[in-house]
Design a protein around this motif. Structure first.
Motif, short mmCIF file in Angstrom:
data_model
loop_
_atom_site.label_atom_id
_atom_site.label_comp_id
_atom_site.label_asym_id
_atom_site.label_seq_id
_atom_site.Cartn_x
_atom_site.Cartn_y
_atom_site.Cartn_z
N TYR A 25 0.81 -1.23 0.00
CA TYR A 25 0.00 0.00 0.00
C TYR A 25 0.84 1.28 0.00
N TYR A 26 2.12 1.19 0.31
CA TYR A 26 2.96 2.39 0.37
C TYR A 26 3.59 2.75 -0.99
N THR A 27 3.36 1.90 -1.99
CA THR A 27 3.94 2.22 -3.30
C THR A 27 3.13 3.32 -3.98
N GLY A 60 7.87 -3.38 -3.68
CA GLY A 60 8.02 -3.06 -2.25
C GLY A 60 9.51 -2.96 -1.98
N VAL A 61 9.86 -3.05 -0.70
CA VAL A 61 11.28 -2.94 -0.34
C VAL A 61 11.91 -4.33 -0.23
N HIS A 62 13.24 -4.34 -0.07
CA HIS A 62 13.99 -5.58 -0.23
C HIS A 62 13.55 -6.70 0.71
N GLY A 85 15.45 -0.10 0.36
CA GLY A 85 15.74 -0.72 1.67
C GLY A 85 14.72 -0.28 2.72
N CYS A 86 15.04 -0.56 3.98
CA CYS A 86 14.11 -0.23 5.07
C CYS A 86 14.94 0.04 6.33
N SER A 87 14.67 1.16 6.98
CA SER A 87 15.48 1.52 8.15
C SER A 87 15.34 0.49 9.27
N LEU A 88 14.20 -0.14 9.36
CA LEU A 88 14.02 -1.16 10.40
C LEU A 88 14.87 -2.39 10.10
N ALA A 89 14.77 -2.88 8.87
CA ALA A 89 15.53 -4.08 8.50
C ALA A 89 17.03 -3.84 8.63
N VAL A 113 8.51 -8.82 10.75
CA VAL A 113 8.90 -9.33 9.43
C VAL A 113 9.85 -8.35 8.70
N ASN A 114 9.89 -7.10 9.16
CA ASN A 114 10.81 -6.11 8.57
C ASN A 114 12.24 -6.37 9.04
N THR A 115 12.78 -7.51 8.64
CA THR A 115 14.12 -7.93 9.01
C THR A 115 14.74 -8.67 7.82
N ASP A 171 13.93 1.66 14.64
CA ASP A 171 12.65 2.32 14.33
C ASP A 171 12.51 2.52 12.83
N CYS A 172 11.26 2.77 12.45
CA CYS A 172 10.97 3.11 11.06
C CYS A 172 11.12 4.62 10.95
N CYS A 173 11.97 5.06 10.01
CA CYS A 173 12.26 6.50 9.94
C CYS A 173 11.02 7.31 9.54
N VAL A 174 10.00 6.66 9.04
CA VAL A 174 8.76 7.35 8.64
C VAL A 174 7.81 7.45 9.85
N HIS A 175 7.54 6.31 10.48
CA HIS A 175 6.57 6.29 11.58
C HIS A 175 7.13 6.89 12.87
N GLU A 176 8.44 6.89 13.01
CA GLU A 176 9.05 7.45 14.22
C GLU A 176 8.68 8.94 14.35
N PRO A 199 1.02 0.84 14.42
CA PRO A 199 1.75 0.66 15.69
C PRO A 199 3.26 0.89 15.61
N GLU A 200 3.81 1.07 14.42
CA GLU A 200 5.23 1.47 14.32
C GLU A 200 5.42 2.93 14.73
N SER A 201 4.31 3.65 14.89
CA SER A 201 4.40 5.09 15.17
C SER A 201 4.98 5.34 16.55
N ILE A 264 6.11 10.06 4.28
CA ILE A 264 6.39 9.39 3.00
C ILE A 264 7.58 8.46 3.16
N CYS A 265 7.45 7.22 2.67
CA CYS A 265 8.59 6.30 2.64
C CYS A 265 9.25 6.41 1.27
N GLY A 266 10.39 7.10 1.24
CA GLY A 266 11.11 7.32 -0.03
C GLY A 266 11.57 6.01 -0.66
N GLN A 267 11.79 5.00 0.17
CA GLN A 267 12.27 3.71 -0.35
C GLN A 267 11.17 3.04 -1.18
N MET A 268 9.94 3.10 -0.69
CA MET A 268 8.81 2.51 -1.44
C MET A 268 8.59 3.26 -2.75
N LYS A 269 8.90 4.54 -2.76
CA LYS A 269 8.67 5.35 -3.97
C LYS A 269 9.69 5.06 -5.06
#
Ligand code: 13P
Ligand code: SF4
Length: 308
Positions: A25-27, A60-62, A85-89, A113-115, A171-176, A199-201, A264-269
């Motif tokens: 959904y973030y794409t 999506g991301v890697h 990529g993903c800041s959490l992973a 799962v973000n690992t 943390d997720c750099c977007v939801h943080e 809930p990542e917020s 906005i998640c720049g990685q998904m974009k």
């Protein structure tokens, strides 16, 4: 090539190569619109396991494409944006988790799962934001839980279940950036709105938010179900902004207010129609996990999928 020509070509190649397009959904909206399956992390993992296609193009991301490849090793999994990529992973390596486990030999490792696959290989059970509470509640009461890598999701689970947990500090750099103050200010502006929060917020485990009767904590798919079922007309959306594309499409008579225009998640974009087409044409970029790691990483995913 025009926009429509790209879409036609993608459709043609998909048929020729028996490929399926899975998108989060973030794409970007135009990527969501060409997906055969659009979903949250849990739905996408389930779909990757079910599809009869030979090729999965993962928009999506890697870590998501990697998870699909762990679930469906016989299929070719392609990621159109190689470096998404993903800041959490990226906040935890397999080595770090192994060391943490050694220091806490009595703990059960629950990984969001973000690992990476390497982290999953050292994990007892995975979860997503959609099933995290169920997963944790399924574990023996007397066991300590080592939760990685999202400190906000972990703190929310801890609050909801009262379990003994130690949290990795990723943390997720977007939801943080989604804070209690932002939520309270927006809810004052739109007092009639339900507030749907991922809930990542950063605010997910704050009592001021948990005690707000109009606030709900959901994965992205949960938000979509809530908005469809609710009689309310306004919703504040506290997650990545592109989720609103699907919400608005499904509910044209309802209003969706982003918590902030820059959520906005720049990685998904990084996934675009152009690189989806290129992925299908050149069968790039293949995501494949070494078989020894894959087998170990599959176990915690399998345990999670059995629970949901
Ligand atoms: P869900 O897909 O579980 O809603 O999680 C959102 C997310 O941040 C994925 O990277
Ligand atoms: Fe990772 Fe956050 Fe982007 Fe999801 S929104 S992919 S958790 S950086």
């Amino acid at each position: 090539m025009t926009h429509n020509e790209i879409i036609d070509k993608i459709g043609q190649l998909k048929k020729e190569k028996n490929a399926v397009i899975l998108a989060h959904y973030y794409t970007r909206p135009e990527v969501q619109d060409i997906a055969d399956y659009l979903g949250d992390s849990l739905g996408l993992s389930q779909e990757a396991g079910k599809t009869s296609a030979d090729i999965i193009v993962f928009c999506g991301v890697h870590f998501m494409a990697e998870t699909a490849s762990i679930i469906s090793p016989g299929k070719t999994v392609l990621i159109p944006a190689q470096h998404a990529g993903c800041s959490l992973a990226e906040s935890l390596t397999g080595y770090e988790l192994r060391e943490w486990k050694k220091a806490n030999p009595d703990g059960i490792v629950v990984s969001y799962v973000n690992t990476t696959a390497e982290v999953k290989a050292w994990t007892d059970i995975c979860c997503t934001s959609a099933n995290a509470l169920k997963v944790v509640e399924s574990l023996p009461q007397d066991k300590k839980i080592l939760f990685v890598p999202d400190k906000n999701l972990g703190a929310w689970i801890q609050k909801k279940t009262g379990r003994q947990m130690e949290l990795w500090s990723g943390d997720c750099c977007v939801h943080e950036k989604i804070t209690t103050e932002m939520i309270l200010a927006k809810s004052q502006e739109y007092p009639e709105a339900d507030i749907l929060i991922h809930p990542e917020s950063n605010c997910s485990h704050d009592d001021r938010i948990l005690n707000l009767p109009q606030a709900y904590m959901y994965s992205t798919a949960g938000m979509i179900r809530h908005a469809a079922a609710s009689l309310k007309k306004q919703f504040i959306i506290a997650t990545e902004i592109e989720t609103i594309h699907k919400l608005q499409k499904d509910n044209p008579d309802k209003e969706f207010i982003p918590i902030h225009p820059k959520t906005i998640c720049g990685q998904m974009k990084k996934v675009t129609l152009e690189n989806v087409l290129e992925a299908l044409e050149k069968e790039q970029y293949v995501v494949k996990v070494p078989e020894d790691i894959r087998q170990r990483a599959w176990l915690p995913i399998e345990r999670m999928l059995k629970i949901h």
